[in-house]
Design an enzyme around this catalytic site. Structure first.
Site, PDB file in Angstrom:
ATOM      1  N   GLY A   1      77.724  32.327  80.039  1.00 12.33           N
ATOM      2  CA  GLY A   1      77.078  31.618  81.144  1.00 12.33           C
ATOM      3  C   GLY A   1      76.153  30.527  80.624  1.00 12.33           C
ATOM      4  O   GLY A   1      76.110  29.412  81.164  1.00 12.33           O
TER       5      GLY A   1
ATOM      6  N   LYS B   1      74.117  41.227  60.102  1.00 11.22           N
ATOM      7  CA  LYS B   1      73.695  39.838  59.919  1.00 11.22           C
ATOM      8  C   LYS B   1      73.432  39.539  58.446  1.00 11.22           C
ATOM      9  O   LYS B   1      73.767  38.461  57.958  1.00 11.22           O
ATOM     10  CB  LYS B   1      72.466  39.562  60.777  1.00 11.22           C
TER      11      LYS B   1
END
Ligand code: NAP
Ligand code: NAP
Lengths: 430, 430
Positions: B15, B204
């Site tokens: 979005g 990560k």
């Protein structure tokens, strides 16, 4: 295949570039597919002693020997100042050469002329080193953050003034005294006005603002106040107010209009810019999508500046071939073993509970001592009846020595529980 | 010319990508020469309400409608997790589409497979958003800093744990209590283990270490300790020791061997990482040429993550044309006026000397009041006989109001000198 590079200037930055390209020879080749060679080096005085060893026939004081060499397709400019750097760069561009420069004065004043010439000639001009030394700023603003409308730039972009203000803060000394000391140490020029009057920071702001605000800014647009008037007393009051004083280069965009200032500013200690001290630089950026960001690192020095210059050179070399999925997988890369014990020793924090009896602490200290673990700080608290909580910060210790000590302590009749063990980070920020 | 893009997933990040591409429509076109259009959006449930308005025929729950559309040459993946994201991405690559993803789990586990497939197919795969959200990390490590042998990576790369540790530090509350609160506020998942046990940070670190150390690291190489055992007491002791506790992802290379850890660590308050609080992320990097660097910013959120995704999309769009001298000059850019008075109001620090007589301060305060300048803090000191030094920190004030007040004060019979005027930086760091 060889790719010949011409270097203009071989001082602090130029010498760093040669040194770093030698250090990273292998990697440059595997990353770019080229074998880059510094083929010619232009200087003023070919007999001067250099920080790097150079074959005699590489050095010249005749610009045509470098610029006129058709086999050289990349020029790295580290002379500085406007002329003759400008003329040399424009000539290189006209001859179809790509250009990399660390020259903030030139880009701030003639950036438009140079980049338009480059566009017309179909060559690349990169200048990451011109602002913030080693810190990636230009490219992140131009690429990674380019989807943002940037509203705020706040930078500590002049190392000399930041060093002076940091020293004034640490020592309580006044401006003149610290400036003199910085000059004696070589951290400030004998004519310090470009730094202390804020002009160098203004030039850098001109470059950053043009990119970040996606427009064109000229140096005369920047309102500049230097740090000469800051006294030890201002610094003391700032401290009382929970702040420090920094020379800040600030650009803002509101409703399509810009404000551009360089001036001393109080920064609360809770702000990340407050902790940028000594010769470090930092840039704070606010984007409408990214939010707040900060970039921090060394703004000057031979190798930090060379880091940015050689990064640009790699970029130019890469675009001379096809785009690649650089980074994760593509190149054959050396295997590197993982060895968790290999890291150098570190200070550790240990919290444990023990019986609260005379002599217990000495026993615990003895266990550490037996394993060569020495203590830097000890906090001892009585927590419950008969139980004491002890916090120990060790000096640097190797993981295996610490583990051996802790194993013995776990089995120790006076130790109830070892609650927590953590490494302690060293301070940085010179 | 249009360039059609397929979006996989339309939740938080998807979005945000649609929203940001709409906001920056003009700029994307002028920067890349293409008119990028999100042509198709793949979701699970086409009837669900979305944060952005979408034409009905754009949405589909059939992957073939997106992946099988030959007019779509770029895929943005924001589904998350391993499957079906992996299969979708490999299929897009096989069909010659470029891919942009925010999926750290997938890149950490299958990065090699995906990037090798991309290389074989001659397409680009970019994943800047996968680590550190809006913060440019992957590209600076891969490009600007690639001339460095990087020896140390230290990252605060998980916002949830950093938020919890920051809250524990601020409030003195214990882990369980703060976790519960974070869950109620939506800052932590109902199953928080991937965050609080350090796995997300380890993924990560796997990605960052592979790039920074120029090798391949797998997730199982990382030694992981989470933050469940940290108590309010540890945090209090860390404070007594001048430190804060952070969940640090640490990678080091020494003599060609790596160490890779995720674990809670004490960080002295003088270290820049100590000031990374709340949901912010940061990465500290040490290179042999660049020295110490830090990157700081928002690690998550719809628009911060979209900032990185759309930055990658612009990169892909650009390389579909010729390389350009982006940034300073090439594109026709809007003129933006410089208006130094335009910036919003700011707090100011003012130091002045005045006659040390009863009533003088009231007169000075009156002058400020007459110009609508209100005071936040006042420090008054007697410095010499008959002369007092006054430091005033104002509330936010517009430059022209302040100037008017100062002009009147300069002419005031009781004011000897106005020594210093500086803006006061606001705190950031939510
Ligand atoms: N120093 C830093 O930390 C730093 C950081 C960021 C950016 N920069 C920028 O990098 C550039 C270079 O700085 P630097 O500190 O390396 O300067 P530097 O040490 O003074 O070196 C300048 C070099 O240029 C040569 N040169 C000067 N005038 C020349 C001319 N007319 N023709 C041919 N060669 C000439 C000099 O030759 P000789 O050696 O024969 O005298 C010298 O080798 C400047 O633009 C500076 O702003 C520097
Ligand atoms: N959120 C952040 O702040 C953030 C930050 C950095 C990176 N990321 C990464 O970005 C990715 C997306 O995160 P997010 O927070 O946006 O997730 P999210 O809000 O849960 O959105 C996931 C989207 O994928 C769709 N989807 C899920 N499974 C699907 C399937 N099998 N087939 C088709 N569509 C499917 C969902 O469809 P429905 O809407 O119909 O359910 C939803 O639109 C993840 O890899 C995450 O790690 C997120």
């Amino acid at each position: 295949m060889e790719q010949r590079i011409g270097l203009l200037g071989c001082g602090t930055v130029g010498g760093g570039v040669i040194e770093l390209m030698r250090r990273r020879k292998q990697r440059l080749q595997s990353l770019t597919g080229w074998e880059p060679i510094i083929a010619r080096v232009l200087v003023r005085d070919v007999h001067k002693e250099r920080s790097v060893s150079l074959a005699e026939d590489m050095l010249t004081n005749d610009p045509d020997v470098v610029l006129g060499d058709a086999s050289i397709r990349i020029i790295i400019e580290t002379i500085g100042g406007i002329e003759p750097a400008r003329t040399f760069i424009l000539e290189a561009i006209a001859r179809g050469k790509h250009v990399i420069t660390a020259n903030k004065d030139l880009i701030a004043l003639c950036g438009e002329e140079i980049l338009e010439a480059a566009d017309a000639a179909g060559v690349t001009v990169l200048y990451e080193a011109a602002v913030g030394g080693a810190i990636p700023l230009i490219r992140p603003l131009q690429e990674s953050l380019t989807a943002n409308a940037i509203s705020d730039l706040k930078g500590i972009v002049n190392g000399t003034t930041n060093y002076i203000l940091s020293k004034m803060t640490e020592t309580g000394a006044d401006f003149d005294e610290v400036l003199k000391e910085a000059q004696d140490l070589g951290y400030a020029e004998s004519d310090p006005s470009s730094d202390v009057d804020g002009l160098d920071a203004a030039r850098k702001l001109t470059i950053l603002a043009s990119i970040a605000f996606y427009t064109r800014v000229s140096l005369s647009d920047v309102e500049v106040t230097g740090i000469r008037k800051i006294t030890a007393r201002d610094i003391a009051y700032a401290h009382e107010l929970g702040s420090v004083i920094k020379l800040l280069a600030v650009g803002t965009e509101r409703d399509g209009a810009l404000t551009l200032h360089v001036r001393p500013t109080l920064i609360p200690k809770s702000h990340p810019l407050a902790h940028v001290s000594g010769s470090y630089n930092a840039l704070f950026v606010r984007g409408d999508a990214a939010g707040d960001l900060m970039f921090f690192g060394r703004g000057a020095g031979a190798l930090p500046t060379a880091s940015a210059v050689v990064g640009d050179a790699i970029e130019v070399l890469k675009t001379m071939r096809q785009p690649q999925n650089g980074g994760y997988a593509p190149h054959p890369r050396p295997h590197k073993p993982v060895d968790q014990e290999r890291a150098e020793s570190a200070s550790h924090y240990i919290r444990l509970s023990a019986n609260d009896q005379p002599g217990v602490f000495a026993k615990i200290a003895g266990v550490f001592g037996d394993h060569g673990v020495s203590m830097e700080t000890v906090l001892q608290k009585r927590v419950a009846a008969h139980s004491a909580e002890i916090v120990i910060v060790t000096h640097d210790v190797h993981a295996r020595h610490l583990r051996a000590a802790l194993k013995q302590l776990e089995a120790h009749p006076d130790v109830t529980t070892i609650h927590c063990i953590m490494p302690v980070e060293r301070s940085v920020n010179a």
